[in-house]
Motif scaffolding. Structure first.
Motif, PDB file in Angstrom:
ATOM      1  N   GLY A  15       0.926  -1.249   0.084  1.00 15.58           N
ATOM      2  CA  GLY A  15      -0.007  -0.088  -0.001  1.00 15.58           C
ATOM      3  C   GLY A  15       0.727   1.237  -0.077  1.00 15.58           C
ATOM      4  O   GLY A  15       1.994   1.256  -0.290  1.00 15.58           O
ATOM      5  N   THR A  16       0.094   2.451  -0.013  1.00 14.18           N
ATOM      6  CA  THR A  16       0.868   3.711   0.173  1.00 14.18           C
ATOM      7  C   THR A  16       2.244   3.696   1.505  1.00 14.18           C
ATOM      8  O   THR A  16       1.528   3.666   2.603  1.00 14.18           O
ATOM      9  CB  THR A  16      -0.072   4.702   0.115  1.00 14.18           C
ATOM     10  OG1 THR A  16      -0.873   4.655  -1.024  1.00 14.18           O
ATOM     11  CG2 THR A  16       0.628   6.000   0.126  1.00 14.18           C
ATOM     12  N   TYR A  17       3.043   4.150   1.407  1.00  9.59           N
ATOM     13  CA  TYR A  17       4.152   4.250   2.416  1.00  9.59           C
ATOM     14  C   TYR A  17       4.109   5.818   2.549  1.00  9.59           C
ATOM     15  O   TYR A  17       3.904   6.632   1.726  1.00  9.59           O
ATOM     16  CB  TYR A  17       5.423   3.448   1.967  1.00  9.59           C
ATOM     17  CG  TYR A  17       5.929   3.697   0.678  1.00  9.59           C
ATOM     18  CD1 TYR A  17       6.960   4.837   0.513  1.00  9.59           C
ATOM     19  CD2 TYR A  17       5.778   2.872  -0.281  1.00  9.59           C
ATOM     20  CE1 TYR A  17       7.502   5.042  -0.565  1.00  9.59           C
ATOM     21  CE2 TYR A  17       6.355   3.107  -1.540  1.00  9.59           C
ATOM     22  CZ  TYR A  17       7.266   4.283  -1.716  1.00  9.59           C
ATOM     23  OH  TYR A  17       7.775   4.395  -2.755  1.00  9.59           O
ATOM     24  N   MET A  18       4.434   6.071   3.739  1.00 10.37           N
ATOM     25  CA  MET A  18       4.747   7.343   4.393  1.00 10.37           C
ATOM     26  C   MET A  18       6.205   8.069   3.526  1.00 10.37           C
ATOM     27  O   MET A  18       7.081   7.255   3.667  1.00 10.37           O
ATOM     28  CB  MET A  18       4.626   7.666   5.590  1.00 10.37           C
ATOM     29  CG  MET A  18       3.308   7.135   6.277  1.00 10.37           C
ATOM     30  SD  MET A  18       3.459   7.476   8.072  1.00 10.37           S
ATOM     31  CE  MET A  18       4.592   6.112   8.543  1.00 10.37           C
ATOM     32  N   ILE A  19       6.115   9.553   3.628  1.00 14.42           N
ATOM     33  CA  ILE A  19       7.285  10.257   3.193  1.00 14.42           C
ATOM     34  C   ILE A  19       7.736  10.939   4.271  1.00 14.42           C
ATOM     35  O   ILE A  19       6.553  11.905   4.557  1.00 14.42           O
ATOM     36  CB  ILE A  19       7.287  10.651   1.747  1.00 14.42           C
ATOM     37  CG1 ILE A  19       6.644   9.909   0.785  1.00 14.42           C
ATOM     38  CG2 ILE A  19       8.812  11.229   1.416  1.00 14.42           C
ATOM     39  CD1 ILE A  19       7.612   8.759   0.664  1.00 14.42           C
ATOM     40  N   GLU A  20       9.034  11.044   4.872  1.00 11.34           N
ATOM     41  CA  GLU A  20       9.422  11.830   5.884  1.00 11.34           C
ATOM     42  C   GLU A  20      10.898  12.559   5.761  1.00 11.34           C
ATOM     43  O   GLU A  20      11.581  11.624   5.468  1.00 11.34           O
ATOM     44  CB  GLU A  20       9.379  11.197   7.179  1.00 11.34           C
ATOM     45  CG  GLU A  20       9.535  12.038   8.560  1.00 11.34           C
ATOM     46  CD  GLU A  20       9.542  11.279   9.877  1.00 11.34           C
ATOM     47  OE1 GLU A  20      10.414  10.809  10.434  1.00 11.34           O
ATOM     48  OE2 GLU A  20       8.315  11.330  10.296  1.00 11.34           O
ATOM     49  N   ASN A  21      10.769  13.861   5.640  1.00 14.02           N
ATOM     50  CA  ASN A  21      12.065  14.411   5.243  1.00 14.02           C
ATOM     51  C   ASN A  21      12.688  13.880   3.757  1.00 14.02           C
ATOM     52  O   ASN A  21      13.916  13.669   3.809  1.00 14.02           O
ATOM     53  CB  ASN A  21      13.068  14.271   6.140  1.00 14.02           C
ATOM     54  CG  ASN A  21      12.830  14.972   7.675  1.00 14.02           C
ATOM     55  OD1 ASN A  21      12.092  15.941   7.455  1.00 14.02           O
ATOM     56  ND2 ASN A  21      13.020  14.473   8.851  1.00 14.02           N
ATOM     57  N   LYS A  22      11.989  13.778   2.745  1.00 11.58           N
ATOM     58  CA  LYS A  22      12.162  13.391   1.542  1.00 11.58           C
ATOM     59  C   LYS A  22      12.609  11.781   1.315  1.00 11.58           C
ATOM     60  O   LYS A  22      12.798  11.327   0.480  1.00 11.58           O
ATOM     61  CB  LYS A  22      13.374  14.104   1.100  1.00 11.58           C
ATOM     62  CG  LYS A  22      13.082  15.549   0.600  1.00 11.58           C
ATOM     63  CD  LYS A  22      14.461  16.202   0.118  1.00 11.58           C
ATOM     64  CE  LYS A  22      14.987  15.492  -1.074  1.00 11.58           C
ATOM     65  NZ  LYS A  22      16.045  16.320  -1.522  1.00 11.58           N
ATOM     66  N   ARG A  23      12.417  11.209   2.708  1.00 18.03           N
ATOM     67  CA  ARG A  23      12.783   9.584   2.856  1.00 18.03           C
ATOM     68  C   ARG A  23      11.402   8.966   2.801  1.00 18.03           C
ATOM     69  O   ARG A  23      10.759   9.080   3.571  1.00 18.03           O
ATOM     70  CB  ARG A  23      13.873   9.368   3.685  1.00 18.03           C
ATOM     71  CG  ARG A  23      14.805  10.099   3.652  1.00 18.03           C
ATOM     72  CD  ARG A  23      15.726  10.049   5.074  1.00 18.03           C
ATOM     73  NE  ARG A  23      17.202  11.043   4.955  1.00 18.03           N
ATOM     74  CZ  ARG A  23      18.048  10.457   5.065  1.00 18.03           C
ATOM     75  NH1 ARG A  23      18.294   8.864   5.235  1.00 18.03           N
ATOM     76  NH2 ARG A  23      19.328  10.943   4.695  1.00 18.03           N
ATOM     77  N   PRO A  24      11.276   7.851   2.123  1.00 16.83           N
ATOM     78  CA  PRO A  24      10.482   6.686   2.240  1.00 16.83           C
ATOM     79  C   PRO A  24      10.363   5.920   3.580  1.00 16.83           C
ATOM     80  O   PRO A  24      11.617   5.759   3.878  1.00 16.83           O
ATOM     81  CB  PRO A  24      10.453   5.773   1.052  1.00 16.83           C
ATOM     82  CG  PRO A  24      11.903   5.795   0.819  1.00 16.83           C
ATOM     83  CD  PRO A  24      12.148   7.325   0.937  1.00 16.83           C
ATOM     84  N   LEU A  25       9.372   5.660   4.424  1.00 20.69           N
ATOM     85  CA  LEU A  25       9.296   4.975   5.554  1.00 20.69           C
ATOM     86  C   LEU A  25       8.962   3.561   5.282  1.00 20.69           C
ATOM     87  O   LEU A  25       7.990   3.349   4.775  1.00 20.69           O
ATOM     88  CB  LEU A  25       8.493   5.529   6.586  1.00 20.69           C
ATOM     89  CG  LEU A  25       9.040   7.122   6.975  1.00 20.69           C
ATOM     90  CD1 LEU A  25       8.171   7.397   7.989  1.00 20.69           C
ATOM     91  CD2 LEU A  25      10.226   7.164   7.570  1.00 20.69           C
ATOM     92  N   ASN A  26       9.953   2.830   5.942  1.00 18.50           N
ATOM     93  CA  ASN A  26       9.545   1.407   5.732  1.00 18.50           C
ATOM     94  C   ASN A  26       8.062   1.101   6.135  1.00 18.50           C
ATOM     95  O   ASN A  26       7.704   1.457   7.166  1.00 18.50           O
ATOM     96  CB  ASN A  26      10.632   0.416   6.587  1.00 18.50           C
ATOM     97  CG  ASN A  26      10.557  -1.083   6.548  1.00 18.50           C
ATOM     98  OD1 ASN A  26       9.503  -1.698   6.364  1.00 18.50           O
ATOM     99  ND2 ASN A  26      11.823  -1.421   6.352  1.00 18.50           N
ATOM    100  N   PRO A  27       7.315   0.298   5.425  1.00 15.54           N
ATOM    101  CA  PRO A  27       5.722   0.134   5.885  1.00 15.54           C
ATOM    102  C   PRO A  27       5.765  -0.799   7.055  1.00 15.54           C
ATOM    103  O   PRO A  27       4.552  -0.811   7.515  1.00 15.54           O
ATOM    104  CB  PRO A  27       5.310  -0.569   4.451  1.00 15.54           C
ATOM    105  CG  PRO A  27       6.423  -1.076   3.906  1.00 15.54           C
ATOM    106  CD  PRO A  27       7.572  -0.126   4.049  1.00 15.54           C
ATOM    107  N   GLU A  28       6.699  -1.671   7.426  1.00 15.85           N
ATOM    108  CA  GLU A  28       6.605  -2.416   8.429  1.00 15.85           C
ATOM    109  C   GLU A  28       7.159  -1.854   9.649  1.00 15.85           C
ATOM    110  O   GLU A  28       7.212  -2.577  10.754  1.00 15.85           O
ATOM    111  CB  GLU A  28       7.023  -3.737   8.050  1.00 15.85           C
ATOM    112  CG  GLU A  28       6.480  -4.861   7.194  1.00 15.85           C
ATOM    113  CD  GLU A  28       5.192  -5.057   7.454  1.00 15.85           C
ATOM    114  OE1 GLU A  28       4.936  -5.394   8.603  1.00 15.85           O
ATOM    115  OE2 GLU A  28       4.141  -5.049   6.712  1.00 15.85           O
ATOM    116  N   GLY A  29       7.395  -0.561   9.398  1.00 13.47           N
ATOM    117  CA  GLY A  29       8.149   0.059  10.872  1.00 13.47           C
ATOM    118  C   GLY A  29       9.424   0.075  11.019  1.00 13.47           C
ATOM    119  O   GLY A  29      10.227  -0.152   9.750  1.00 13.47           O
ATOM    120  N   ARG A  30       9.992   0.494  12.137  1.00 15.00           N
ATOM    121  CA  ARG A  30      11.392   0.831  12.240  1.00 15.00           C
ATOM    122  C   ARG A  30      12.235  -0.231  12.215  1.00 15.00           C
ATOM    123  O   ARG A  30      11.783  -1.376  12.547  1.00 15.00           O
ATOM    124  CB  ARG A  30      11.505   1.436  13.738  1.00 15.00           C
ATOM    125  CG  ARG A  30      10.817   2.904  14.027  1.00 15.00           C
ATOM    126  CD  ARG A  30      10.848   3.269  15.289  1.00 15.00           C
ATOM    127  NE  ARG A  30      10.287   4.624  15.631  1.00 15.00           N
ATOM    128  CZ  ARG A  30       8.908   4.699  16.092  1.00 15.00           C
ATOM    129  NH1 ARG A  30       8.272   3.890  16.543  1.00 15.00           N
ATOM    130  NH2 ARG A  30       8.556   5.996  16.035  1.00 15.00           N
TER     131      ARG A  30
END
Length: 285
Positions: free
Chosen positions: A86-101
């Motif tokens: 699905g759609t993943y988040m973008i933070e400070n130009k960086r994509p964020l892993n959809p399964e978390g940290r």
């Protein structure tokens, strides 16, 4: 191709090992409860990017490169940046892993920011003894074998898969990776390579989709991760692909027909794929 998809959210673990296995980086330790992005914690992990990625034609530029303007969550030219999750988040130009940290920022050893798409061909045959299927003494079910490679980078046994090239169809990747890693087609003689290529082309026309989604891979980071399509191609008689001699090639250290069993130790999420294949064929597990 028929489909038997398995979609399951997971708490990834293999990509949270203390030491990043492909470079000089140590992850910030986090608990299972701290993995989801919506859980608020004090979080400032180290960043790592492999020096080997610099100026590689198959790799993205550094994220802060002035001329790098990726279209995350979309098809970006011939590079697929859409996630199966699905759609993943973008933070400070960086994509964020959809399964978390994961405890590590950057993209590690991966060439793409965001999802790197792979394909895993699970090629199976029955274990035959004196002309009949061998039955396991405990489960009384026939024993299934799959073509397994031993990886050079970590020595673990795995499915002979690889990354989808930009603009490449997944079905092409499945055939190519299997041929390169299990039959050493990059180095074998032309006549033998032609025989194998013809057999593989026909064999890979029919398969079952076992899994499509995120892979808990030790190379994953907060900003780069692997997703795959795992397909099962089964040689029921052992007279097509199953009859050829296996020859390790490309990035495979060894290759063999490995008995499928729940006690196997395999790379990344591969054991869950193999379990699904065993159950599909009502084989020993």
């Amino acid at each position: 191709m028929t489909s038997l998809r398995i979609f399951a959210r997971m708490v990834h673990k293999k990509c949270r090992s203390p030491k990043y296995p492909f470079g000089d980086a140590t992850r910030l330790p986090i608990s299972d409860e701290e993995v989801p992005w919506n859980v608020k914690i004090s979080y400032n992990p180290p960043e790592y990017e492999s020096p080997g990625l610099k100026n590689k034609p198959w790799a993205d530029p550094y994220i802060d490169d002035t001329y790098f303007c990726p279209k995350f969550n979309f098809l970006d030219g011939n590079v697929d940046r859409v996630s199966f999750m699905g759609t993943y988040m973008i933070e400070n130009k960086r994509p964020l892993n959809p399964e978390g940290r994961t405890g590590l920022r950057g993209r590690g050893i991966l060439g793409r920011w965001g999802p790197s798409h792979a394909a895993d061909p699970i090629v199976t045959r029955w274990k035959i003894s004196e002309g009949v299927k061998e039955i396991h003494s405990v489960t009384n079910l026939p024993i299934l074998q799959f073509c397994a490679i031993q990886r050079h980078d970590c020595n673990e046994w795995a499915i002979p898969g690889g990354f989808v090239d930009p603009g490449e169809n997944v079905s092409e990747t499945l055939r190519r990776e299997f041929a390169e890693e299990a039959f050493k087609l990059l180095e074998t003689d032309k006549e033998e390579a032609e025989k194998i290529n013809i057999a593989i082309a026909d064999f890979f026309k029919e398969g079952k989709e076992i899994y499509k989604g995120y892979v808990d891979d030790p190379r994953n980071t907060d900003n780069a991760w692997i997703e795959t399509v795992a397909m099962n191609f089964h040689d029921e008689t052992g007279e097509t692909v199953g009859k050829f001699d296996l020859k390790a090639g490309d990035d495979a250290k060894n290759v063999l027909w490995l008995d499928i069993d729940k006690n196997l130790e395999l790379y990344a999420s591969h054991l869950s794929f193999i379990e699904a294949v065993a159950k599909l064929h009502n084989a020993h597990w």
